[in-house]
Design a protein around this motif. Structure first.
Motif, mmCIF file in Angstrom:
data_model
loop_
_atom_site.group_PDB
_atom_site.id
_atom_site.type_symbol
_atom_site.label_atom_id
_atom_site.label_comp_id
_atom_site.label_asym_id
_atom_site.label_seq_id
_atom_site.Cartn_x
_atom_site.Cartn_y
_atom_site.Cartn_z
ATOM 1 N N PHE A 1 -101.427 10.522 40.883
ATOM 2 C CA PHE A 1 -100.599 9.744 41.797
ATOM 3 C C PHE A 1 -101.465 8.923 42.747
ATOM 4 O O PHE A 1 -101.106 7.815 43.133
ATOM 5 C CB PHE A 1 -99.698 10.709 42.583
ATOM 6 N N VAL A 2 -102.627 9.487 43.105
ATOM 7 C CA VAL A 2 -103.506 8.766 44.038
ATOM 8 C C VAL A 2 -104.599 8.006 43.300
ATOM 9 O O VAL A 2 -105.492 7.451 43.910
ATOM 10 C CB VAL A 2 -104.138 9.743 45.058
ATOM 11 N N ARG A 3 -104.574 8.014 41.932
ATOM 12 C CA ARG A 3 -105.566 7.244 41.165
ATOM 13 C C ARG A 3 -104.842 6.244 40.267
ATOM 14 O O ARG A 3 -104.873 6.365 39.047
ATOM 15 C CB ARG A 3 -106.424 8.186 40.324
ATOM 16 N N PRO A 4 -104.167 5.277 40.841
ATOM 17 C CA PRO A 4 -103.360 4.382 39.998
ATOM 18 C C PRO A 4 -104.210 3.513 39.079
ATOM 19 O O PRO A 4 -103.684 2.916 38.148
ATOM 20 C CB PRO A 4 -102.599 3.523 41.017
ATOM 21 N N LYS A 5 -105.541 3.457 39.310
ATOM 22 C CA LYS A 5 -106.384 2.615 38.462
ATOM 23 C C LYS A 5 -106.468 3.145 37.045
ATOM 24 O O LYS A 5 -106.827 2.419 36.124
ATOM 25 C CB LYS A 5 -107.789 2.526 39.063
ATOM 26 N N GLU A 6 -106.195 4.448 36.862
ATOM 27 C CA GLU A 6 -106.337 5.028 35.529
ATOM 28 C C GLU A 6 -105.088 4.825 34.671
ATOM 29 O O GLU A 6 -105.019 5.313 33.555
ATOM 30 C CB GLU A 6 -106.647 6.520 35.645
ATOM 31 N N ILE A 7 -104.122 4.121 35.204
ATOM 32 C CA ILE A 7 -102.939 3.823 34.406
ATOM 33 C C ILE A 7 -103.319 2.778 33.358
ATOM 34 O O ILE A 7 -103.944 1.765 33.681
ATOM 35 C CB ILE A 7 -101.796 3.308 35.312
ATOM 36 N N ILE A 8 -102.982 3.073 32.102
ATOM 37 C CA ILE A 8 -103.466 2.201 31.024
ATOM 38 C C ILE A 8 -102.345 1.413 30.363
ATOM 39 O O ILE A 8 -102.557 0.781 29.345
ATOM 40 C CB ILE A 8 -104.218 3.018 29.964
ATOM 41 N N THR A 9 -101.153 1.453 30.933
ATOM 42 C CA THR A 9 -100.038 0.778 30.299
ATOM 43 C C THR A 9 -100.278 -0.716 30.240
ATOM 44 O O THR A 9 -100.719 -1.329 31.212
ATOM 45 C CB THR A 9 -98.746 1.040 31.083
#
Lengths: 158, 388
Positions: free
Chosen positions: A28-36
């Motif tokens: 939740f606090v690492r939105p950079k790892e979202i790969i969509t």
């Protein structure tokens, strides 16, 4: 004794759940790892690898010449009769009759992208293209003629 | 009582459907259908379940909804062509299916495979195994009510699919193995990307453990559920993680090593409990072993050809050939009978899913209907593999 075990079980259970929630919460606090990827908004900068098998195309150069001799190696290699080669007889300047390609018929709807035709081609006349948006409203439009109108065999290709 | 009178009144009409037949055998039990279109069966599998209250008395799987007669189709295809069809059997370990077929053809042709091709094949096999186990992990957790693991599993699986796409050209049904080697050399980026993936993945397995393995709800739903004893696992022919969770040492990579599996160090994971949790643990531990194999091989890909020289038209000598490989689900056997022509006379695939499914009835008798999802999830069934 029973109550002691019971209470420790409850604590263990809660701690195991919290451990899992910690993992979820950390994203939740690492939105950079979202790969969509936002397809189709990313069409402009979306790049497929050069080996991606989208559909079979025939390579034409700037003079509208191809390298297909009509040898039907690809037709024989194809496992599901996707390719049909129609040949014709050209007359050479010496007056001899020579077999040449008339129409390269390609059924995209039957193709499984197994790449066997490209492997079989002795003159590297065909290749796999990186297109993938093949949806059409009429299935007849999936039947393709791969050699461009007016194209002819490149000189020197046997 | 009502049922009895109904049967008495209608004893002249023969029971027609599978449900009718099961009802007559069940007596007082309740017969329900799970599938063919049921989200938890992951495909068109039809289970006729006889219940007594909530307890399962009997399960009868009905197959054939996705039967494409692949074995018969292969008889009309040449030895180069039939390999692509086998990707469609167990589509999650397509590489390994192809591997089994090319091994069988190479056995018939007595081909020597270049060392580079052998290493590439093993690397691809293990990447496929990781991808397959990842999908199983996400889908199984979703069956049991946890939704987040599905996204986490697919995130890592996507990386493998991208690697496959770059080297093989497609994401699922690759058709990368050809008799004599592999179709083309690995992509220049392959080694770097696999190393990046391994580094990322090692930390992610720990995350999986935190998220699901230690979870108390998950443990309560899988521990002691669907117990398969060692003797039963052998007599049902269960292989792969299902057999190994019951204590059967059945890893083909160890028993009958092919390619370079005898040169790499890895452990055969064996659990003895035989329940759903043991099957879960075997697969999670296998992920780490696959990573270990890849780590050993990725920097040691030998130079040389990636394909042996073969004739344009392959002809197997007259005779019978059998090869076996370890897919993500168990032992895949490929049996080719050749009459000396360009096409096989007969092909038989021994698929792991079929044998593993046959144990389902035995395992779930006496369990509650809610436990069925845990049992089926840990069996890791792929229906096209069962039906072929």
């Amino acid at each position: 004794m029973f109550i002691k075990e019971y209470i420790s079980d409850v604590f263990k259970a809660v701690s195991s759940l919290l451990k899992g929630m910690k993992t979820t919460g950390s994203y939740f606090v690492r939105p950079k790892e979202i790969i969509t990827q936002q397809y189709p908004d990313n069409r402009a900068h979306m790049k497929l690898p050069e080996r991606f098998r989208g559909e079979v195309v025939m390579i034409h150069d700037e003079n509208n010449e191809h390298a297909c001799t009509g040898c039907t190696a690809c037709e024989l290699a194809c496992p599901n009769a996707t390719i049909k080669i129609i040949t014709k007889f050209d007359t050479t300047p010496e007056g001899k009759k020579k077999k040449a390609l008339d129409t390269f018929v390609y059924h995209l709807e039957l193709c499984t992208m197994c790449n066997l035709c490209v492997e079989a081609c002795p003159t590297s006349a065909i290749k796999m293209a990186q297109t993938f948006e093949h949806s059409v409203y009429d299935r007849n439009r999936l039947l393709k003629k791969l050699n461009q109108p007016g194209s002819k065999l490149r000189a020197g290709v046997e | 009582m009502y049922r009895e009178t109904q049967i008495l009144n209608s004893n002249t009409i023969a029971p027609t459907t599978a449900r009718d037949l099961a009802m007559d055998e069940a007596g007082a039990g309740l017969v329900i259908n799970v599938g063919p279109q049921h989200p938890a069966t992951h495909g068109v599998l039809h289970l006729v379940i006889t219940l007594e209250g909530e307890t399962i008395k009997k399960i009868e799987p009905h197959l054939g909804y996705i039967h494409r007669s692949i074995e018969k189709m292969c008889e009309s295809l040449s030895y180069r062509q039939f390999i692509y069809v086998t990707s469609r059997m167990d589509y999650l370990s397509a590489h390994i299916n192809n591997h089994g077929c090319v091994l069988c053809v190479e056995k018939g042709l007595q081909l020597e495979i270049p060392p580079r091709a052998q290493v590439i094949r093993v690397l691809m096999d293990e990447l496929t195994r990781i991808a397959s186990h990842e999908l199983w992990w996400g889908a199984m957790a979703m069956d049991l009510g946890a939704f987040t693991p599905f996204f986490y599993a697919f995130r890592e699986r996507e990386t493998i699919n991208d690697i496959m796409e770059e080297t093989c050209g497609t994401r699922l049904t690759m058709n990368y193995m050809v008799p004599g080697g592999v179709m083309y050399d690995i992509h220049p980026n392959f080694q770097r990307r696999v190393k990046d993936f391994i580094q990322l993945f090692n930390s992610k397995i720990d995350e999986y453990d935190d998220l699901v393995t230690g979870n108390i709800i998950f443990q309560n739903r899988t521990k002691g559920i669907g117990v398969l004893s060692r003797e039963d696992a052998i007599s049902f022919g269960c292989t792969g993680p299902v057999g190994r969770a019951s204590g059967v040492a059945c890893d083909i990579r160890k028993l009958y090593p092919y390619e370079v599996y005898d040169k790499v160090n890895f452990d055969e994971i064996i659990e003895t409990a035989g329940d759903s949790y043991a099957r879960y643990l075997v697969r999670i531990k296998e992920l780490r072993q696959s990573v270990r194999i890849i780590e050993q091989l990725i920097d040691n890909i030998p130079e040389g050809d990636f394909q042996a020289k073969t004739k344009a038209v392959l002809k197997l000598p007259k005779g019978e050939f059998y090869s076996r490989v370890e897919t993500a689900r168990g032992e895949l056997g490929v049996y080719i009978v050749s009459e000396g022509g360009t096409t096989p006379y007969r092909i038989k695939f021994r698929s792991p899913g079929f044998s593993n499914l046959s144990a389902l009835d035995h395992m779930s008798r006496g369990c509650k209907i809610g436990d069925l999802m845990a049992i089926m999830g840990t069996l890791d069934l792929v229906i096209p593999d069962i039906d072929r």
